[in-house]
Write a protein that holds these residues in place. Sequence first.
Motif, short mmCIF file in Angstrom:
data_model
loop_
_atom_site.label_atom_id
_atom_site.label_comp_id
_atom_site.label_asym_id
_atom_site.label_seq_id
_atom_site.Cartn_x
_atom_site.Cartn_y
_atom_site.Cartn_z
N ILE A 81 39.13 31.17 19.37
CA ILE A 81 40.17 29.50 18.26
C ILE A 81 39.54 30.00 17.13
CG2 ILE A 81 41.95 27.53 17.89
CD1 ILE A 81 41.85 27.98 21.71
N SER A 82 38.56 29.32 16.84
CA SER A 82 37.85 29.35 15.78
C SER A 82 37.95 30.09 15.30
CB SER A 82 37.33 27.92 15.77
OG SER A 82 35.86 28.45 16.28
N ASP A 83 37.40 31.11 15.53
CA ASP A 83 36.12 32.19 14.92
C ASP A 83 37.93 32.95 14.26
OD1 ASP A 83 34.31 33.76 14.28
OD2 ASP A 83 35.48 35.57 15.73
N THR A 84 38.84 33.44 15.27
CA THR A 84 40.02 33.46 14.85
C THR A 84 41.27 33.06 13.69
OG1 THR A 84 40.44 34.61 16.91
CG2 THR A 84 42.65 34.67 15.36
N PHE A 88 41.11 35.04 9.99
CA PHE A 88 42.56 34.29 9.63
C PHE A 88 42.60 34.29 7.74
CE2 PHE A 88 45.42 32.22 7.52
CZ PHE A 88 47.05 32.84 7.43
N GLN A 89 41.29 32.59 7.66
CA GLN A 89 41.26 31.94 6.85
C GLN A 89 41.18 32.87 5.72
OE1 GLN A 89 43.49 29.69 5.78
NE2 GLN A 89 44.14 28.94 7.54
N SER A 734 41.97 42.34 12.85
CA SER A 734 40.52 42.28 13.09
C SER A 734 39.92 40.66 13.42
CB SER A 734 39.96 42.42 11.96
OG SER A 734 40.70 41.54 10.55
N THR A 735 40.93 39.74 13.11
CA THR A 735 40.79 38.30 13.57
C THR A 735 40.39 38.34 14.52
OG1 THR A 735 43.10 37.49 13.93
CG2 THR A 735 42.07 37.82 11.14
N GLN A 771 39.16 43.28 3.35
CA GLN A 771 40.31 43.31 3.61
C GLN A 771 41.22 42.12 2.69
OE1 GLN A 771 40.90 46.30 1.79
NE2 GLN A 771 39.15 46.92 2.73
N ARG A 772 42.36 41.87 2.22
CA ARG A 772 43.04 40.77 2.64
C ARG A 772 44.23 41.00 3.23
NH1 ARG A 772 39.50 38.26 0.28
NH2 ARG A 772 38.95 37.62 -1.17
#
Length: 861
Positions: A81-84, A88-89, A734-735, A771-772
Amino acid sequence: MFKCRIFIALLSRPTVFSRRKSSLGLWNQDISTNIKLDIEKHWAKEVLCNKFNCKDTFYVLPMFPYPSGNLHMGHVRVYSISDTIARFQALDGKNVVHPIGWDAFGLPAENAAIERNILPHIWTETNIAAMKKQLIQLGFNFDWSREISTCDPKYYKWTQYIFLKLFENGLAYQCKAKVNWDPIDKTVLADEQVDEIGCSWRSGAKVEEKILTQWFIKTTKFAKQLYDGLTSKNLENWKDIINLQKHWIGECNGIVVNFHSNIRGKQIVFDVWSSDPYKFIHGDFVTMSKNNVMIKDLTLEELQNLKCYNPITKRDMLVYVTDNLSYPEGRDVYIACPSVDPEDYKLSLSINIPTVDKNDIVDTHSENRRAIDIATKNNCGGHFVSSKLKDWLISRQRFWGTPIPIIHCPHCGIVPVPYEDLPVVLPEISTQETKVSPLSSFKSWLNCKCPKCSRDASRESDTMDTFVDSSWYYYRFLDPNNDKKPFDKEKLIGVTPVNCYIGGKEHAVLHLYYTRFMSYFLHSLGLTPTQEPFKKLLVQGMIMGQSYKTKNTGKYLPPENVQNVGKEYKEIKTGEPVVVQWEKMSKSKYNGENPQRLLSTYGCDTTRLLILADVPPATSRKWSDATLPGVLNFQHRLWITIREFLMHKSNGNLSNIKVLPEKEFKDYENKLWNSRNYFIATATYHFKYTHKLSVGISRLQSLTSVLRNNVPPEIIATSKEYEQSLAYLIIMLSTVTPHFCCELWAGMRSASNRICDTSSGIDWSQEVLQQRWPVVDENYPLSFQCKVDGADRCDLKIEAAKLKSLDLNEALQIVLGEKAVIERIKHGIIKTKYELYPDCRAILHIYTNRQAKLKQNLILE
């Protein structure tokens, strides 16, 4: 045959971007576990080096783990969860802080070391190394340069420093108390560490009562601030955690004053609580329960002559021992004022206390204020607190913990260790000895000199509760190598409070309460820029496994010892009926899942996708392999989507592809445009705002279906919309599956003919992780909902560019033109709430007098 050779050659050739990592080029093969594992090995370094240097910082903090030696599924879930969220951020343009460390002190490590006849620090260091390897294997992008361990003297030096600050400010004190004693772990437990049936939270043993002199932290002094802080608008998504915290703290409707009593030649300090502060000025006597710890061993004569000193009036008061009244919840001391309070007058008569029969006229409001002012000025209490809330008992009678930096001198009394002498380190045990004993047994370590008088003295032998170590670690992460102070305030500015704190609901009372207290205390010293430690809480549910236990004895059975007979389950060996239920995973219940098996069988990306799909983070996850086919199929569909994209891109002259009429081509592109924007908007909403990651993943699955739903080859080969939609899909996914998406991106990039086209926001010269996160097109109509008294009344569409700048007044004017809204607000509007989620949606909540009247009628009924 010729075209097939060209296709295979294209799929297997390295990318033209020599400075960028190339695809493995295995597109002509079906995706398999071996290919996934090869992909993860190929992209491992890139996945762990995703750094951005951006202005805005986003602090993602999962609770740091106790180093048990092996990850369990709860670890996999919370860090997935935290890594995703962190990934994302980063894609959303933030400078992400995503640290990790080890909550390494405490009973579990000490007990495990004793069982294995090894030393706690060796056991802990070995486990940290093993778990770190697994976390890296899972591709979690932690900032290991910030790694801390609470058992490292470089860390607990500052825990001791903070303790001394508490002591200096009168918030750390030692007193005699009735305590919870764990007979198995042989240590004291805080009230919070005893369950509702009176058992230890760790060992499960029935807790015993003892009277011991213990160290406390006066958390009650901040109770009112902590209670009121829960209504702050700066707290996001705390939901029912606010109620749990409020219930624990209790309504702060009284104050505490520290009274003194001389019992057998010793000055004893005890707290007197009252919801009527004026009684501290006008009170006539004090009562104590017979079970009060301080008087339990006193003789009858001593009890009859008991007095206490009131620091408000600066005079002695008589103390009467009685249980002939209902003491406030959690208290066994009461101050009575029979001259003003009729109930206290009745009390005095019932226990034959001589009082003057009169009713004083007292301005209780002004006298309440005066009593509080006197107590505050004299530093003897005066803080608002509930009657039931107690101070934090931090003494632990074991070895593996932070030593309390106090020296006991026969001449000077309690003396704090000088700051320059920190850290007070634990005594060394030789590796040949391998014997762990309570700290009190290390006589040579205990013996020391008093810092004040230089005479022989003794160190404090209690260690601190591990919650003290974990009550401030989120600040140390931001300045982990500072050897001058716990952290530099400048490094906290703009980074704290933590943007998103992730952990289990089981810590929503204990850990969170202590953490909030410590943050408020440090802020009161001017060491931090904010009071609250965490802005948004994301409380994840437990991982549940299916357990089997015999109906008659309750004995747990391994799954292989159970057979399904029709609709019933029975033990194979005995035929005894078996109860099947979902419970928290545990080795003792044979219902656990080994993450290592999943990593070996499916790879880390599939494991992460599996743990996040189907169920939102806050919901308990019933673990079952039944969800695997859907996840595996999702990855398979993406794999063949890229394969087909490459194949059609390679067919440059399109001689065998039917040319679509211009209108049909446009219709396909319009459909793709709508789908791309819709799924970007909804996925962004859930990845960024609700953190319902499973819903966000389902939106990406839906976009995949659109890209695979009978799309003509000409669209795949030539449509900019198709290429853009597929690229955005890979960026967003990719998240969750970073290795897999790195490979998909490298393959897609090798065939893209839009290298220099930056109009879409895609930079094909960069990897997918650079990427963004995609945003909707400015002219795409987004949802603007209006809810009246909680019910949907209209859902309008407003272009994304206009929605971004839409404020409350403009939003209200728009919905007031809607008939469905007008009909529902004729009773009048009493409150509005506007939620704007740029590039996603907006929601206007209207609350009317009609709702208030309905509630009133319900109460009357």
